[in-house]
Design an enzyme around this catalytic site. Structure first.
Site, PDB file in Angstrom:
ATOM      1  N   ASP A 161      -7.989  -1.834   4.450  1.00 23.79           N
ATOM      2  CA  ASP A 161      -7.504  -2.225   6.338  1.00 23.79           C
ATOM      3  C   ASP A 161      -6.229  -0.731   5.910  1.00 23.79           C
ATOM      4  OD1 ASP A 161      -8.090  -3.236   8.468  1.00 23.79           O
ATOM      5  OD2 ASP A 161      -5.601  -3.537   7.447  1.00 23.79           O
ATOM      6  N   HIS A 166      -4.998   4.922   5.976  1.00 26.43           N
ATOM      7  CA  HIS A 166      -4.540   5.546   6.646  1.00 26.43           C
ATOM      8  C   HIS A 166      -3.188   5.571   6.701  1.00 26.43           C
ATOM      9  CE1 HIS A 166      -5.578   3.866   9.727  1.00 26.43           C
ATOM     10  NE2 HIS A 166      -4.615   4.788  10.695  1.00 26.43           N
ATOM     11  N   ASP A 223     -15.381  -3.425  14.362  1.00 27.78           N
ATOM     12  CA  ASP A 223     -14.189  -2.935  15.716  1.00 27.78           C
ATOM     13  C   ASP A 223     -14.972  -2.265  15.998  1.00 27.78           C
ATOM     14  OD1 ASP A 223     -14.592  -0.947  13.671  1.00 27.78           O
ATOM     15  OD2 ASP A 223     -11.880  -1.448  12.976  1.00 27.78           O
TER      16      ASP A 223
END
Length: 1590
Positions: A605, A608, A727
């Site tokens: 999750d 980045h 999402d």
């Protein structure tokens, strides 16, 4: 190389089996325990396999070969390599070319396989490539690099890192086919039924369904969800985090990482926090429903109500541990208090308009202004003045040592203070007025700057004025930061309270302030220190640098309110490593390893924003527990390069991509092409780039095994292509609800892992809120209200079957709103075609337009088709259950695919039905008509037998032949092939085709013009065999390869559709090329056959240059093979064969390669033409030879010497009879005159005649002198005069009007006044002729002394007296005079020891180019040119070794270019480095290319320079102690040549280049002597290695 290549010796590496784990930047360097063999690791099993005896009939070992660049690092495109799962052990071969910098005391470093560390030092064998074979037997992510010696003493260089990831081994229960034999989808009772046996599931076979656990109910209810997912064709479930959720109820806000959420359980979780219950249900999913498990791992943050934050506040970012957050916390608190006081201030608490926003923000701006945040930025002027005054008064002044400051203005002084970093706390924002100076230093500064001031108060005031200037930009910084912060609050306020697409949060209050709070206050008591217990919340920032932690300086994101914050999550503070926060690292490692033991895969999750060091550590730990852990992530770095960095470092197996990122059909098709096509249909790389070898065990023990070698390109990150992620907005929101069917179908046809969400399949109308949504999923299975589930079932199951069946080739085509995606199994040519009508626009039922789809030589059968009919777009209202839009999946009636026939052959034509609304899909099975399953094998069969039997002359025709050669040989019928859109190939033979094909095959570039041309027709195929058949009457052995090509291309034409032709053309050509090249190598010397690619490519130039043309021969009465000087300019006719070029080239191209017969024939041919004591410069088929070359006979004698020493029974050459072309009186007679060939001499007599004629003096005028012979030369130039100076032994000759050495450019410009004036006459005694003469005399003296030569010396008249001068006497004369005549000392004080005119010296420490230039040209003696290394090479004894090395080092610095040697010193007034033969200017120096040898960089002298440098540096230079130092330096100089021959279409070394290696259009693209002398050098190195070994 071709099939059957024997194993070569190479370095062995011992795989370590114990020891400490090496530090690594990559996961994972461990070798976990195998589940099947508890006492063995997978690495142990791999070692056992490689050391076991080969089983008869076992499949060849797979070897994946990665070639490193010369600096030891992978090419940028190959910095990341993805390797397949180790179902069976295989080898990764890392190869470093011999003699490259990385091989200089190189050490191969890696964290592979068990405990990392370094392997043995790489060998310094300059003739063979260095190979490191790594036995791959288990999954993991690994890093490697090479460390080696640099140029400076003691310097070690770390090469660029490379990364390779080995895919995990995933296994699921196999399933029965989804289609019946007549291609009808089977129901769940009989189609895709789970079986007991397990199958290996490649990552491309994953079909992942994302589910949100809190909408699934308690664990016992999950079976129904498993059944639904399995029936819809999924193979893995992705669970959002299952751990105990925080108060927000978001799955991603985890309160307790060690416990599962209690809502999943009917009763107590148990002492293990529910772990056993979760593992039990996951086992049910895996064993009963064939579903693997994937879960999110959340490393960046924890829930803001995590109890452990109270005990470990150091785990978050607070002002206590990150002081720069102090003003950000103060601002956050002020915002909360402001929000709580709106009513009392008469401000609106509900935002209904822009006016409300303005009112609130104006008031808030005043509040912020009142916080006086400027105090965190600036220096306190009053305090500064006082501190400096006190320092001055106490005498504690630090004298100023910085830049001069006296007399500087206060602005200048302020800049100096900033530049020398004299301020404490600047940019730290840790406390009010935390920025200050060191008072003692400041006092010293003002004293030095304001020398006119003495009183401390005055000096302190002066410092105050400096501080005022320092503060100006700091106030500006504060104002800018404040503005940005207020603007960000305004923007967030508008979005959350006013804008239509925002969440409309409602009333502003203390608990719901203007914008989300940036800090969680977690103190255990009301009076807890807010600086300790106020922890920064996590979030994200637009376009942020993912490698920059925005909670750390220099980021001011929290102060400037730039973070889109998640108020329910506290950002975790790991630091640089466990030493910075041991408890947090231990706790989170336990969390990660616990999950790795339970789940098959991780989704990282917020990857980045995960610090790389954290991700590497955690995944290392996870892979110890679960070696085959599948890891995926979604990155939002905005950069493919940054994405790749995360993939490499973390060992991410798949990057999540999303179909709905395509904004129109064209972009959608681009995404499918990039992430979903796989290899293009007709892919070449698998068929064309592999080789077969026999290799030794990579462990150093075990048998030799047959192996298939596959070169590695770099890898793209593997894709996990979602139709829609959990999402993101729904299809109804982004495009249309109908588009779910078409986009979902297209995703399933991708050659990648694929993913979806339950809400996508069920047609949920909008994105569900993970935090606030409380309803449960509706289980619709495959029923009427299941959205697109029935179609997804068929497509998901077919996706699995295609991935397991190797349908790796694909093609995507977009036309208007239609996208057609096809998949093909390359070995069977069976495939599937999906036709999708996308629905980017809402409301349309229009069929749209796309032309019919013609499938050439292909039959297509309908399988399935459907559209979606949605009865209402209103959001279903149900308080308890999540429901999709009311819809019906309308399945199509079967579509008949008509067959047709046209000029291009049979075809199927898929027609779009009249009713095919947006969102519709059709699915077809395809089969190639008359598919020839044995075609691949047939195309590659028999090549070695056919091409292995060819001689080198036939191989010249097969492999090469420039246009001029081919036209000459075929009477103009054939020339080089012209490919439309590409242009003419450079060779007619296979090398011509291979240049474009190498690129096409390596990159699967089927859009290349050559591929288009092959699809358009079969002309290229016909050309390949017809040109060989045409020449079979002259070279009968060409009939077999011609027939071989014809048979294969005829079969391709008969059975293959046009789109497949490029593959089979490449397959046939590349197989023939490998066989032909191998045939050349096998007919060559051991030096070549065991050498590296560079050696072998140079050796191919011998075949490239030596061929049969009609107009150039070594015999006047018949065509025989001859050596071309260069291509394309010297391809045929009188210009092909040059005496000087032949004998400079002969040693390298013929003798080092073992082609002795070709060498002998050229020696005898030229020896037969001896006339006037010379051999011709231009042979012209021995019919009209021209004698104007003073150096050619000496080059021939050097080659005779080399032949005698190198060829088997070479001494016998001296007794070989040579028929003489001209009579003894040197009269010119035609070749067929009775006086021609009237007598013979032996080669020994020829040698003696050359020496005797020179001893007598040579004086003649060229036959047929005048413009018919040479239209440029003046009359005096035809006079040839050569004499021996018996005082020095040197031979001198020539005059100012001719040019008798290789620097033979004659002036041609009347406009510039240079016609008939040589650019470089070199009259006198050129240094290389002196060296060649000395070499011949020394050799002959040795032979005569041993009784192996019938002569002792020459008769000469000296001082009027005839006498015998023995070879030794003559040689001694030269030996005694050489240094005196040629050397120019470094110190002018030594000039008296040498024969020189000091006034003419331009550069010292060199050897003259000529001794005794003609009157008026005495200065040319002193020019630095690259000819002296020739003499050094053939007669090194002439040179003082230290003088020689000094001159060579100077040449290395001044004359050496990338691909050759500058022909003149750049400091010389004549230096003109760029050659243009068409120059028609009045500049005499360059007109008509007069500067041919006055600066341009010629290739062939480089080889002599390298040989000379190797000799002298090894004796008296750096190589005296360690020859490797010399060898590495010289091999580094060869890197440009090595690269050139690999990449240039001519596959050779050019004649010359312009300045600094720039292309010269007038140069031959490949020149015989340029390649030859490099082979000479490499042969010398090879001989050194041989002698060292012996």
């Amino acid at each position: 190389m071709g099939k059957g290549r024997r194993a070569q010796s190479k370095p062995r590496i011992d795989i370590p089996t114990n020891g400490k784990k090496a530090s690594s930047n990559s996961s994972s360097s461990t070798s976990p325990v195998s589940p099947t063999s508890p006492l063995k690791t997978p690495a142990d099993e791999g070692i056992e396999f490689f050391q076991s005896q080969a089983i008869p009939g076992e499949s060849p070992l797979r070897v994946y070969e990665l070639r490193l660049d010369v600096d030891g690092g992978p090419h940028k495109d190959r910095s990341y390599i993805r390797l397949p799962p180790a179902y069976h052990p295989y080898v990764l071969r890392v190869m470093i070319e011999a003699g490259t910098p990385a091989a200089k005391n190189g050490v191969f470093m890696t964290n592979f396989p068990l405990d990392g560390g370094k392997f043995d030092r790489l060998p310094s064998d300059y003739s063979k490539p260095v190979q490191v074979d790594l036995p791959i037997s288990h999954a993991g992510a690994f890093v490697f690099w090479v460390e080696y010696d640099g140029q400076k003493p003691g310097e070690r260089i770390k090469g660029r890192e490379g990364y390779f990831n080995v895919d995990p081994v995933l296994r699921i229960k196999s399933r029965s086919p989804i289609l019946s034999p007549d291609l009808k989808p089977l129901p769940p009772s009989s189609g895709a039924v789970l079986k007991d046996e397990l199958v290996n599931l490649p990552m491309d076979g994953l079909s992942i369904l994302t589910v949100v656990s809190k909408w699934m109910g308690v664990l016992p209810e999950w079976r129904k969800h498993f059944a639904e997912a399995k029936d819809r064709g999924y193979t893995m479930l992705h669970y959002t985090p299952l751990q105990e959720r925080g108060k927000s109820d978001s799955p991603y806000s985890i309160r307790d990482q060690m416990k599962y959420d209690p809502s999943m359980f009917q009763g107590e979780r148990g002492p293990d926090g529910g772990k056993a219950g979760v593992e039990s249900v996951l086992k049910v999913a895996r064993e009963e429903y064939g579903l693997l498990s994937l879960t999110d791992v959340v490393l960046n943050h924890t829930a803001n109500d995590s109890a452990w934050l109270v005990d470990h506040p150091e785990s978050g970012f607070s002002p206590a541990n990150s002081p720069h957050l102090t003003p950000a916390l103060e601002l956050d608190s002020a915002m909360i208090e402001f929000s709580a006081s709106l009513s009392s201030k008469g401000l609106p608490t509900l935002v209904k308009s822009e006016q409300d926003v303005d009112a609130l923000m104006n008031a808030f701006a005043d509040t912020v202004k009142g916080l006086d945040f400027w105090q965190y930025y600036v220096l306190d002027v009053g305090r500064e003045k006082g501190s400096v005054k006190a320092a001055l008064a106490s005498g504690k002044v630090t004298a100023w040592t910085g830049p001069a400051v006296e007399g500087k203005s206060v602005v200048e002084l302020a800049n100096i203070v900033r530049s020398v970093n004299a301020l404490v706390g600047l940019g730290q924002y840790a406390s009010r007025f935390g920025v200050r100076s060191d008072a003692n230093i400041a006092a010293g500064l003002v004293k030095a700057a304001f020398v006119e001031l003495q009183e401390p108060g005055a000096l302190a005031d002066a410092w105050g004025r400096v501080v005022d200037v320092i503060n100006v930009p700091l106030y500006e910084e504060w104002e800018q930061d404040t503005k940005v912060a207020i603007d960000n609050v305004r923007n967030r306020l508008k979005y959350t309270r006013l804008e239509e697409n925002g969440p409309k949060l409602g009333e502003i209050s203390k608990s719901s302030p203007l914008m989300e709070t940036y800090f969680t206050r977690c103190g255990p008591n009301p009076d807890s220190d807010p600086l300790v217990y106020s922890l920064a919340n996590n979030g994200w920032i637009w376009a942020a640098d993912p490698l920059q932690n925005f909670a750390l300086l220099p980021s001011k994101a929290y102060l400037r309110r730039e973070v889109i914050v998640w108020g329910d999550c506290v950002k975790l503070r790991y630091g640089e490593g466990p030493q910075d926060n041991q408890w947090l690292w231990d706790y989170m490692t336990s969390y990660v390893t616990s999950l790795a033991a339970s789940f098959d895969g991780f989704r990282i999750d917020n990857c980045h924003s995960t610090p790389l060091n954290v991700g590497v550590w955690m995944l290392d730990a996870a892979r110890v527990v679960n070696p085959d852990l599948y890891v995926c992530a979604e990155l939002f770095t905005g950069s493919e390069e940054m994405d790749l960095l995360f993939v490499k470092r973390l060992g991410i197996n798949s990057l999540i991509r999303e179909s709905y990122n395509g904004w129109d059909p064209k972009e959608h098709s681009r995404l499918l092409y990039r992430y979903g096509v796989g290899k293009p249909v007709g892919s070449m790389e698998g068929a064309c780039l592999t080789n077969v070898e026999e290799i030794a065990s990579p462990t150093g023990k075990g048998p030799i095994r047959k192996a298939i070698i596959t070169p590695l390109n770099g890898s793209m990150p593997h894709a996990l292509l979602y139709d829609l992620t959990h999402d993101n907005e729904s299809p109804l929101h982004k495009r249309s609800a109908e588009d779910a069917l078409s986009t979902g179908a297209l995703a399933t046809f991708s050659f990648s892992a694929i993913g979806s969400v339950k809400g996508f399949d069920d047609l949920y109308p909008k994105l569900l809120n993970l935090v606030h949504e409380k309803r449960r999923y509706e289980l619709t299975g495959l029923g009427e209200n299941s959205g697109i589930a029935r179609a997804k079932r068929v497509l998901n199951e077919l996706h699995l079957e295609m991935m397991l069946g190797g349908y790796e080739e694909g093609h995507v085509h977009q036309e208007n709103d239609y996208i057609v995606l096809s998949r093909v199994q390359p070995n069977t040519q069976k495939g599937y075609v999906l036709v999708a009508h996308t629905a980017f626009q809402k409301g349309s039922k229009d069929r749209g337009y796309t032309p019919s789809i013609k499938l050439r030589r292909t039959q297509a059968k309908f399988i399935y088709g459907a559209s979606i009919d949605i009865s209402s777009y209103d959001i279903p209202q149900d308080a308890q259950t999540l429901k999709g839009l009311p819809s019906k999946l309308v399945e199509m009636n079967p579509v008949v695919v008509p067959q047709g026939l046209d000029a291009e052959g049979p075809f199927s034509e898929i027609l779009i039905p009249e009713y095919f609304p947006p969102g519709s899909i059709m699915l077809f099975e395809t089969n190639l008509v008359q598919y020839d399953a044995s075609l691949d094998e047939f195309c590659t069969s028999g090549a070695q037998e056919v091409f292995g039997q060819l001689g080198l002359i036939e191989l010249n025709t097969v492999l090469h032949r420039a246009d001029g050669e081919e036209r000459d040989a075929t009477d103009g019928q054939f020339g080089v092939y012209d490919v439309p859109g590409l242009g003419k190939l450079v060779y007619c033979g296979l090398e011509g085709w291979m240049h474009p094909l190498r690129h096409i095959m390596r990159h699967n570039d089927l859009g290349h013009p050559l591929c288009g041309h092959l699809r358009d027709g079969t002309w290229a195929m016909d050309y390949v065999h017809e040109r060989l058949s045409r020449q079979a009457s002259v070279l009968p052995d060409l009939q077999k390869p011609a027939q071989w090509f014809k048979e294969r291309f005829d079969r391709v034409k008969d059975t293959v559709p046009p789109f497949m032709r490029p593959k089979y053309f490449a397959l046939v050509i590349s197989e023939a090329y490998k066989a032909a090249r191998r045939s050349v190598i096998e007919q060559s010397s051991v030096f070549v056959s065991t050498g590296h690619d560079f050696t072998q490519s140079l050796a191919l130039c011998a075949v490239q240059m030596h061929g049969l043309v009609k107009s150039a021969s070594l015999n006047p009465d018949r065509a025989t093979p001859s050596l071309a000087a260069g291509l394309p300019h010297f391809a045929a006719g009188w210009a092909r064969c040059w005496g000087r070029d032949v004998f400079i080239s002969l040693r390298g191209l013929f003798l080092t390669t073992g082609h002795y017969d070709g060498a002998k024939k050229h020696i005898l041919a030229f020896a037969s033409t001896l006339k006037h004591g010379l051999i011709p410069n231009l042979l012209d088929s021995v019919r009209n030879p021209r004698y104007n070359s003073r150096d050619s006979p000496w080059w021939m004698l050097q080659n005779i010497q080399d032949y005698v020493k190198m060829a088997p029974d070479g001494l016998a050459l001296l007794n070989e009879p040579v028929p003489r072309r001209f009579p003894k009186d040197d009269a010119w007679v035609p070749w067929n005159d009775d006086r021609a060939y009237a007598y013979s001499s032996t080669v020994a007599e020829i040698i003696q005649e050359i020496l005797q004629r020179h001893a007598d003096g040579i004086h003649f005028r060229e036959y047929n002198a005048g413009p018919n012979l040479d239209m440029q030369m003046k009359d005096e130039g035809f006079n040839i005069d050569i004499e021996v100076d018996w005082k020095t032994g040197l031979i001198s000759g020539g005059n100012q009007f001719n040019c008798g050495t290789w620097m033979d450019k004659m002036g041609e410009s009347e406009k510039a006044g240079t016609k008939g004036k040589p650019g470089t006459p070199r009259d006198g005694a050129p240094v290389e002729i002196t060296g060649l003469l000395k070499s011949a005399l020394t050799w002959l003296d040795d032979l005569a002394d041993k009784g192996k030569f019938p002569f002792q010396g020459v008769r000469a008249t000296i001082d009027g007296k005839e006498q015998l001068v023995t070879y030794k006497q003559w040689a001694d004369l030269i030996q005694g005079s050489f240094e005196k005549c040629y050397y120019i000392p470094l110190d002018s004080a030594d000039d008296g020891k040498y024969n020189l005119n000091s006034s003419l010296v331009n550069r010292r420490g060199i050897y003259k180019d000529v001794y005794g230039s003609g009157v008026g040209r005495e200065w040319s003696d002193y020019q630095l040119r690259p000819n002296f290394p020739i003499a050094m090479t053939v007669a090194p004894e002439l040179f003082d070794p230290k003088h020689a090395l000094g001159a060579l080092q100077l040449a290395d610095q001044t004359l050496r270019g990338p691909l050759g040697m500058r022909t003149l010193d750049p400091s010389d007034i004549q230096y003109r480095p760029n050659y243009d033969n068409s120059n028609d200017s009045t500049d005499a120096a360059i007109a008509k290319g007069l500067n041919y040898h006055n600066g341009p960089e010629w290739g062939w002298p480089l080889g002599f320079f390298l040989r000379a440098y190797l000799d002298f540096d090894s004796r008296v230079g750096a190589g005296k102690e360690d020859k490797d130092v010399t060898l590495h330096h010289l091999h580094t100089l060869l890197l440009p040549s090595r690269n050139h021959i690999q990449t240039d279409p001519w596959a050779g070394i050019p004649e010359l280049t312009n300045e600094n290696g720039q292309y010269c259009r007038d140069s031959c693209n490949t020149q015989a002597w340029s390649s030859s002398t490099l082979l000479d050098f490499l042969h010398a190195v090879h001989s050194m290695n041989d002698s060292k070994t012996k």
